[in-house]
Every structure is written in structure tokens, then in C-alpha cells.
Motif scaffolding. Structure first.
Motif, PDB file in Angstrom:
ATOM      1  N   ILE A  68       0.841  -1.187   0.254  1.00 31.00           N
ATOM      2  CA  ILE A  68      -0.615   0.118   0.178  1.00 31.00           C
ATOM      3  C   ILE A  68       0.865   1.081   0.491  1.00 31.00           C
ATOM      4  CG2 ILE A  68      -1.571   1.947   1.472  1.00 31.00           C
ATOM      5  CD1 ILE A  68      -2.700  -1.546   2.441  1.00 31.00           C
ATOM      6  N   ALA A  69       1.681   1.007   1.049  1.00 31.90           N
ATOM      7  CA  ALA A  69       3.200   3.030   1.322  1.00 31.90           C
ATOM      8  C   ALA A  69       3.340   2.647  -0.006  1.00 31.90           C
ATOM      9  CB  ALA A  69       3.364   1.759   2.238  1.00 31.90           C
ATOM     10  N   LEU A  70       4.274   1.555  -1.040  1.00 33.55           N
ATOM     11  CA  LEU A  70       5.103   1.601  -1.913  1.00 33.55           C
ATOM     12  C   LEU A  70       4.261   2.725  -3.206  1.00 33.55           C
ATOM     13  CD1 LEU A  70       7.693   1.783  -3.968  1.00 33.55           C
ATOM     14  CD2 LEU A  70       6.445  -0.453  -4.901  1.00 33.55           C
ATOM     15  N   PRO A  71       3.027   3.289  -3.452  1.00 35.17           N
ATOM     16  CA  PRO A  71       2.522   3.998  -4.599  1.00 35.17           C
ATOM     17  C   PRO A  71       2.508   5.116  -4.648  1.00 35.17           C
ATOM     18  CG  PRO A  71       0.846   1.576  -4.653  1.00 35.17           C
ATOM     19  CD  PRO A  71       1.728   1.984  -3.522  1.00 35.17           C
ATOM     20  N   VAL A  72       2.264   5.020  -2.736  1.00 34.54           N
ATOM     21  CA  VAL A  72       1.807   6.486  -2.640  1.00 34.54           C
ATOM     22  C   VAL A  72       3.354   7.584  -2.016  1.00 34.54           C
ATOM     23  CG1 VAL A  72       0.717   7.844  -0.311  1.00 34.54           C
ATOM     24  CG2 VAL A  72      -0.183   5.639  -1.132  1.00 34.54           C
ATOM     25  N   LEU A  73       4.508   6.767  -1.569  1.00 37.79           N
ATOM     26  CA  LEU A  73       6.099   7.140  -1.917  1.00 37.79           C
ATOM     27  C   LEU A  73       6.295   7.621  -3.133  1.00 37.79           C
ATOM     28  CD1 LEU A  73       7.343   4.021   0.702  1.00 37.79           C
ATOM     29  CD2 LEU A  73       6.915   6.610   1.439  1.00 37.79           C
ATOM     30  N   SER A  81      -4.607   2.482  -1.815  1.00 34.88           N
ATOM     31  CA  SER A  81      -3.461   3.212  -2.267  1.00 34.88           C
ATOM     32  C   SER A  81      -4.067   4.658  -2.410  1.00 34.88           C
ATOM     33  CB  SER A  81      -2.169   2.581  -3.078  1.00 34.88           C
ATOM     34  OG  SER A  81      -1.550   1.652  -1.888  1.00 34.88           O
ATOM     35  N   LEU A  82      -5.251   4.406  -3.549  1.00 32.25           N
ATOM     36  CA  LEU A  82      -5.484   5.893  -3.852  1.00 32.25           C
ATOM     37  C   LEU A  82      -6.513   6.517  -3.246  1.00 32.25           C
ATOM     38  CD1 LEU A  82      -6.046   6.658  -7.336  1.00 32.25           C
ATOM     39  CD2 LEU A  82      -8.220   5.622  -7.016  1.00 32.25           C
ATOM     40  N   VAL A  83      -6.978   6.156  -1.601  1.00 34.64           N
ATOM     41  CA  VAL A  83      -7.668   6.526  -1.415  1.00 34.64           C
ATOM     42  C   VAL A  83      -6.662   7.503  -0.055  1.00 34.64           C
ATOM     43  CG1 VAL A  83      -9.171   6.584   0.729  1.00 34.64           C
ATOM     44  CG2 VAL A  83      -9.427   5.064  -1.229  1.00 34.64           C
ATOM     45  N   LEU A  84      -5.294   7.565  -0.234  1.00 32.22           N
ATOM     46  CA  LEU A  84      -4.479   7.440   0.429  1.00 32.22           C
ATOM     47  C   LEU A  84      -3.575   8.391   0.131  1.00 32.22           C
ATOM     48  CD1 LEU A  84      -3.105   4.502   2.814  1.00 32.22           C
ATOM     49  CD2 LEU A  84      -4.272   6.667   3.743  1.00 32.22           C
TER      50      LEU A  84
END
Length: 249
Positions: A50-55, A201-204
């Protein structure tokens, strides 16, 4: 399909904001709180996915914010080790259970905190070293792949160089942009970029530019001290919980 647990978001939202603030140059190297905190609510590999796309989105904002201010020589000396480290991280990541990953994340977080407490800000600047850069960036590549926690090993090399604050922020931003985008392919093969994780990830995702912007503003106007204290206390408590979950319970 989408994670709806309020407890998860109560951990994830502040974690990503703090991570974005750090990536924006305020208290650069303070640590990525995202995976350790989310791992309390969900399996650690899913937290990493989950973290990777946001990062990756944060990396775009961070590189744009500090465009052209990095140290090219230092950056080039770091990239070969990062590639080796990510390759090793790929092998390790696929063999660890969720409890083992939580234990590793908890121990790495404690090691980072210990290094931060023992580091002296008064030491004279050291000259760049390709050998030290290789080992530091290799360790950063491994820990970044497992838990997006590559900041501490990299900081061990970069901080003693006493680079100007903006140069440090820019060099760190480009390094992790390279590392995080390179991780997308092996993460896909390892199955952690599932539909559920990508939707979460999209939500975050809106937290990425918001955290970066706050970090850039704070880096220009405030001391890092208070932010470091907040992040370090948060990471200390989280690391103890993860060690308990991963190995002592």
C-alpha cells in the motif's frame, strides 16, 4: 475490495503525513512511519504494498520541490549499491513470514532510533567515500525493499558529509525516487500490489503532495527538533509493539 477499517486509517493518515513532511525536507531522514504503523493493523507485506504507490507520488513532489539542488557526485556513488541492495531485498522479502517481517521492521526501527540518539551533530564533515557509499546504499536498498525503511542506513553515510540542508534533501529525494520506482516491478511479481492494496493506496494518495508541501514550508521556517521528537517517540512505541507481535508474543 477496499480496506475500510477505521483503525487502519487512523494509523495510516498521520503516518503518511509525517512521512511526506520528512520527504519534503523537514527533518529529512526522520524515518518512514507508514509501514511500521500500518503493520499494527494489517500484515506487514500488505502495508509495504500500500505504501509504495503513495511513496512514488511523494517522490515526484519531493524531486520537483528540490529540483537541481542535489549533489550529482554523491548521488552517482550511491546508485550501484542501491541496485545490489534491492536485489538482496527481493530474495529476503519472498522468504519471510508476516511475523518475521514485523520483527525485522521493529528491530530496524529501534536500530535507527539508537543511531539517531548516539549521532553527534558536532563532528567535522567527512570526505565522500565510494566504498562507504556502496555499503550504506546497499543496506538502504535492502531495508527500503523490506519496509521502505532505507533512510537510516543512508543517513549514516550522508549526514557526516555535512551537506547543505537543501542539497541533502534533494540528494535524498532523488535517491529514493530511483529506489521506489525500481521496486514497482519486483513488488508486482511478489503479489503485494493487489487490487485491494492499490485501491487503498489511491484513497491515501492525496496525502502525498499535502505532506510534501508542509515539509517544504517547515524546512524553510522551523527547526527540526520538535518534529524529530514526535517522530522518534512514535517510532519507538511502534517498534516495541511490532517486536512483540513478531517475536515475543
Amino acid at each position: 475490495m477496499l480496506i475500510t477499517d477505521p483503525f487502519f486509517y487512523a494509523l495510516a493518515v498521520p503516518a503518511f503525513l509525517l512521512t511526506g513532511i520528512s520527504k519534503g525536507g523537514f527533518a529529512s531522514g526522520a524515518g518512514n512511519t507508514g509501514v511500521p504503523l500500518m503493520s499494527i493493523a494489517i500484515p506487514a507485506p500488505d502495508a509495504a504494498g500500500i505504501a509504495l504507490p503513495v511513496l512514488c507520488a511523494m517522490d515526484i513532489s519531493a524531486v520537483r520541490a528540490w529540483w537541481g539542488r542535489w549533489d550529482r557526485g554523491v548521488l552517482l556513488s550511491l546508485l550501484p549499491g542501491a541496485v545490489i541492495g534491492m536485489a538482496l531485498g527481493t530474495l529476503v522479502f519472498g522468504t519471510l513470514s508476516d511475523r518475521s517481517v514485523k520483527l525485522v521492521i521493529g528491530m530496524m526501527t529501534l536500530a535507527f532510533l539508537a543511531r539517531s540518539l548516539l549521532a553527534s551533530g558536532e563532528a567535522p564533515a567527512r570526505a565522500p567515500s565510494r566504498v562507504k557509499a556502496f555499503f550504506s546504499s546497499s543496506a538502504s536498498g535492502v531495508t527500503s525493499f523490506i519496509a521502505h525503511a532505507g533512510g537510516p542506513p543512508l543517513a549514516i553515510y550522508l549526514f557526516p558529509l555535512r551537506l547543505p540542508r537543501q542539497t541533502l534533501a534533494a540528494t535524498t529525494a532523488v535517491f529514493f525516487a530511483f529506489v521506489n520506482y525500481a521496486k514497482l516491478v519486483p513488488y508486482g511479481f511478489l503479489g503485494v500490489l493487489s487490487v485491494q492494496n492499490l485501491l487503498t493506496s489511491l484513497v491515501l494518495l492525496p496525502l502525498a503532495p499535502l505532506g510534501i508541501r508542509i515539509g517544504v514550508v517547515l524546512a524553510q521556517r522551523m527547526s527540526d527538533r520538535i518534529f524529530y521528537r514526535v517522530v522518534h517517540v512514535l517510532l519507538f512505541l511502534t517498534s516495541l509493539h511490532l517486536i512483540w507481535e513478531g517475536g515475543l508474543r
